[in-house]
Design an enzyme around this catalytic site. Structure first.
Site, short mmCIF file in Angstrom:
data_model
loop_
_atom_site.label_atom_id
_atom_site.label_comp_id
_atom_site.label_asym_id
_atom_site.label_seq_id
_atom_site.Cartn_x
_atom_site.Cartn_y
_atom_site.Cartn_z
N GLY A 141 0.79 -1.33 0.16
CA GLY A 141 0.03 -0.05 0.10
C GLY A 141 0.73 1.21 -0.15
O GLY A 141 0.40 2.43 0.59
N GLU A 167 7.13 5.77 -9.29
CA GLU A 167 5.49 5.57 -9.01
C GLU A 167 4.60 6.66 -8.16
O GLU A 167 3.56 7.38 -8.65
CB GLU A 167 5.24 4.07 -8.58
CG GLU A 167 5.64 3.15 -9.42
CD GLU A 167 5.33 1.75 -8.97
OE1 GLU A 167 4.10 1.55 -8.28
OE2 GLU A 167 6.05 0.82 -9.24
N HIS A 178 1.52 0.27 -13.15
CA HIS A 178 2.20 -1.08 -13.36
C HIS A 178 3.77 -0.57 -13.34
O HIS A 178 4.29 0.20 -14.13
CB HIS A 178 1.80 -1.44 -14.74
CG HIS A 178 2.47 -2.89 -14.90
ND1 HIS A 178 1.79 -4.16 -14.23
CD2 HIS A 178 3.36 -3.24 -15.98
CE1 HIS A 178 2.75 -5.20 -14.75
NE2 HIS A 178 3.50 -4.72 -15.62
N ASP A 225 -3.14 -5.42 -17.96
CA ASP A 225 -2.17 -4.29 -18.27
C ASP A 225 -2.16 -3.91 -19.82
O ASP A 225 -1.04 -3.40 -20.26
CB ASP A 225 -0.82 -4.73 -17.83
CG ASP A 225 -0.67 -5.32 -16.43
OD1 ASP A 225 -1.41 -4.47 -15.61
OD2 ASP A 225 0.07 -6.12 -16.10
N ILE A 256 -8.12 -9.50 -11.24
CA ILE A 256 -8.23 -9.14 -12.59
C ILE A 256 -9.69 -8.68 -12.71
O ILE A 256 -10.67 -9.60 -12.64
CB ILE A 256 -7.96 -9.98 -14.03
CG1 ILE A 256 -6.32 -10.13 -13.87
CG2 ILE A 256 -8.16 -9.40 -15.20
CD1 ILE A 256 -5.77 -11.21 -14.81
#
Ligand code: GRF
Length: 192
Positions: free
Chosen positions: A20, A179, A114, A150, A97
């Site tokens: 997280g 990120e 990703h 993705d 997914i």
């Protein structure tokens, strides 16, 4: 720049399965006055996800959803999101997914981060694969979510140079740092 008077943040959910760090970063981002999102709920398929601690820390409601039956799990999530009037979803290390029928309810409103330069290295173990293939660069990508893993349209992407001495661990750390800049920037790009 948008006027701050009458400024309404988009009610958002963050889906996680693990540590997280992106969730924490998005929460901090959402607290900024000019952030386009507010985070109203954290969803996790994993009751042991470390990131769930941020629910208490930042007083954000959480829901843990058992995915043994995928269809009913998605049904439960949808109900929760509708009740909370959520209209934007950030996947942040969410390891399930989502089906196309779930995605249809939030067309163009689900994004993911990703840890690779998509379309390269979709799926798991991206860092190990990039190192094994002796790539000079890796990076991260924020993209819209569609029903293929993705594969949705890229919103933003950032490169990271791979050093000779990099391991999966060091590369993961370097990319995570990027990120944490890229995810808020991508949200601003599509919602501001
Ligand atoms: C990140 O590398 C993200 O790109 C990938 O899963 C990882 C989640 O890390 N989808 P964290 O749980 O946000 O720390």
């Amino acid at each position: 720049m948008k006027k701050l008077i009458g400024w309404k943040k988009t009610r958002s959910a963050v889906f996680i399965s693990g540590a997280g760090s992106n969730l924490k970063n998005l929460i901090k981002f959402s607290h900024k006055i000019k952030s386009p999102i507010s985070i109203e709920i954290i969803i996790s398929n994993n009751k042991k996800a470390k990131g769930l601690k941020y629910s208490n820390q930042y007083k954000i409601k959480k829901q843990i959803i058992n995915f043994k039956n995928h269809k009913s799990a998605e049904k439960k999530i949808l109900k929760i999101l509708l009740k909370k009037k959520i209209n934007f979803i950030c996947l942040a290390g969410f390891m399930k997914i989502l089906s196309s029928s779930f995605i249809k309810n939030f067309k163009g409103k689900i994004i993911n981060i990703h840890p690779s330069l998509l379309p390269k290295y979709k799926g798991l173990n991206t860092h190990a694969r990039a190192l094994q293939n002796k790539e000079k660069f890796s990076g991260c990508t924020v993209h819209f979510v569609n029903s293929k893993l993705d594969s949705g349209q890229t919103i933003l992407q950032e490169k990271v140079k791979i050093a000779k001495k990099d391991t999966s661990f060091s590369l993961r750390r370097k990319i995570l740092k990027k990120e944490h800049k890229l995810y808020p920037a991508a949200i601003k790009k599509i919602l501001s």
